[in-house]
Enzyme design. Structure first.
Site: not given
Length: 487
Positions: A159, A174-176, A229-230, A234, A251, A285
């Site tokens: 997305r 930057k992937p988790a 993420g958290s 954020g 988000e 989420c």
């Protein structure tokens, strides 16, 4: 020295590279190593930013049609590789294979949507003024950083990438660190299928996100950040610099309520609530975190819900019949157990589940060592419990009783979060009223899956800012320029 493809997870300036170090990627169900990824540092990140800045002028000058063609090619390639991508995701994330495949296919739809949005992202000519016409132009904001989560490692990545590229912005992904393999493979597919120029799409895998992201945030050339993420992280991104502004899409966490009105189709509502709660083991989420049921239908509704929960099958995501996989790690499991223990201490009853799950003795998967928890329903919940104010991020559903619509909406809105809410009922006027009054960016009416490429995705309050998806999604990657002309 030849590049080892198993650890060459850094795409920088068109080249796949290994880092000075690597890290292991674990199957959260078995705790076995399923792969390795390069562990990049700030130096690699800044090299990628150099490449993105160099690629920006040519990419922004590329026609919207050319960009769209590249993205559509990426979408087609994702569909062709759906089986492989789903297997990778299940291996490092743990979700059931059918959920992983659904996410992959949804990602392809998002890329198609982004391709078309890029072609529609035009400006306008304002009404004639005394001095001459006025123009409103849209321009790409510049090099972007996409920080993606582990719980939906394909859809969230695609997305962001699709909208950034469609707008004309080079993007660094930057992937988790828990799920770098699916992110790496998606970047490879999109870059290769679309024939993207060097520096337009890049990927940085790392176990040191604070160092890597911090180096990029300190550089004023990075013009856009999109983070999922958290809420805690954020907010730290918003506070990260005090010398310059940059566009930031967030988000963040959620604490989603679901309201079952007295005129709801109860079997359908029970099925929808179960699906919206227990997908991805509740690690979403937009998962239902608080279920409010009207007192007059509570006794009829609860057995229907418990029947749905009893039908869930816990196990390894790759095994046929599994509908609930493990939590991503034991820190998540500890939080789930803490929430359940607190709720029981304060008077809640365990109607289903309530314990860690272990596979049957002597079975094919008897050695599963991951962080599994039974799908759990708590009754007698009240607003004093931790689970009523904190996001659990696990397969636990507390049930509350309410007496009238105003009460339910007021209690649903009593949270610092505002991502998603669900309401189930029949009377259109009441549903419309509820949807209007619920303070959430996403309101699902009789719908367990309110995520579609054509709808904007994002939250209010501490659940985030700006939107992804829909016709609004591309706005986050575009600047608005007003041009006043005197002819």
């Amino acid at each position: 020295m030849p590049v080892d493809p198993s650890t060459a997870t850094l795409l920088i300036d068109g080249d796949w590279r290994t880092g000075a170090a690597t890290f292991e990627v674990l199957d959260p169900a078995t705790l076995e190593v399923v792969g390795h990824a390069a562990d990049a540092g700030p130096e690699e990140a800044l090299t990628a930013l150099d490449a993105a800045c160099a690629a920006f002028p040519a990419w922004r000058a590329t026609s919207a049609e050319e960009r769209a063609t590249a993205l559509r090619a990426g979408a087609a390639a994702i569909r062709a590789a759906a089986g492989t991508l789903a297997a990778i995701m299940t291996a490092e994330n743990g979700k059931p294979l059918h959920e992983a495949r659904g996410e992959v296919m949804g990602s392809a739809r998002m890329l198609d949507w982004a391709a078309e949005e890029g072609r529609r992202a035009g400006g306008r000519v304002t009404p004639q003024a005394a001095g001459g016409p006025g123009l409103v132009l849209r321009a790409p904001v510049g090099p972007a950083l996409a920080i993606t989560p582990w719980n939906f490692p394909a859809s969230m990545l695609v997305r962001k990438v699709g909208l950034a590229l469609a707008a004309g912005c080079p993007v660094i992904v930057k992937p988790a660190e828990q799920t770098p393999l699916i992110g790496t493979e998606l970047v490879r597919i999109i870059a290769e299928a679309g024939g993207l120029p060097a520096g337009v799409l890049q990927s940085i895998t790392t176990t040191r996100p604070a160092e890597v992201v911090g180096a990029l945030l300190a550089d004023t050339r990075l013009r856009k950040v999109s983070f999922t993420g958290s809420t805690e992280v954020g907010l730290s991104l918003i506070r990260s610099t005090d010398t310059h502004l940059r566009r930031t899409s967030l988000e963040l966490g959620g604490h989603s309520p679901a309201i079952v009105l007295e005129d709801a189709d109860l079997p359908a509502a029970a099925a929808a609530v179960s699906a919206a709660k227990f997908a991805n083991a509740g690690q979403s989420c937009i998962a239902v975190n608080r279920l409010f049921v009207h007192r007059t239908v509570y006794e009829e509704f609860l057995p229907l819900l418990l029947e749905r929960v009893a039908a869930l099958r816990v196990g390894h995501g790759a095994d046929e019949g599994t509908t609930l996989g493990p939590l991503i790690d034991f820190a998540g499991l500890d939080k789930v157990e803490r929430h359940v223990a607190d709720a029981v201490k304060r008077g809640a009853a365990v109607a289903a589940g309530g314990r860690r799950w272990s596979p049957p003795e002597g079975g094919a998967r008897a050695g599963l060592g991951g962080a599994f928890y039974e799908p759990t329903v708590l009754t007698g919940a009240d607003d004093t419990m931790l689970i009523s104010s904190e996001e659990t991020f696990g397969p636990v559903l507390p049930v509350y009783v309410f007496d009238d619509e105003d009460e339910a909406i007021e209690r649903a809105n009593t949270t610092d979060y505002g991502l998603a809410a669900y309401v189930f009922g029949s009377a259109l006027a009441r549903l419309w009223r509820a949807a209007d009054r619920l303070d959430f960016g996403i309101v699902a009416v009789n719908d367990p899956a309110p995520v579609r490429p054509e709808l904007p995705f994002g939250g209010m309050k501490n659940s985030g800012q700006e939107r992804e998806g829909g016709s609004e999604g591309i706005d986050a990657y575009l600047e608005t320029k007003s041009i006043s002309m005197k002819l």
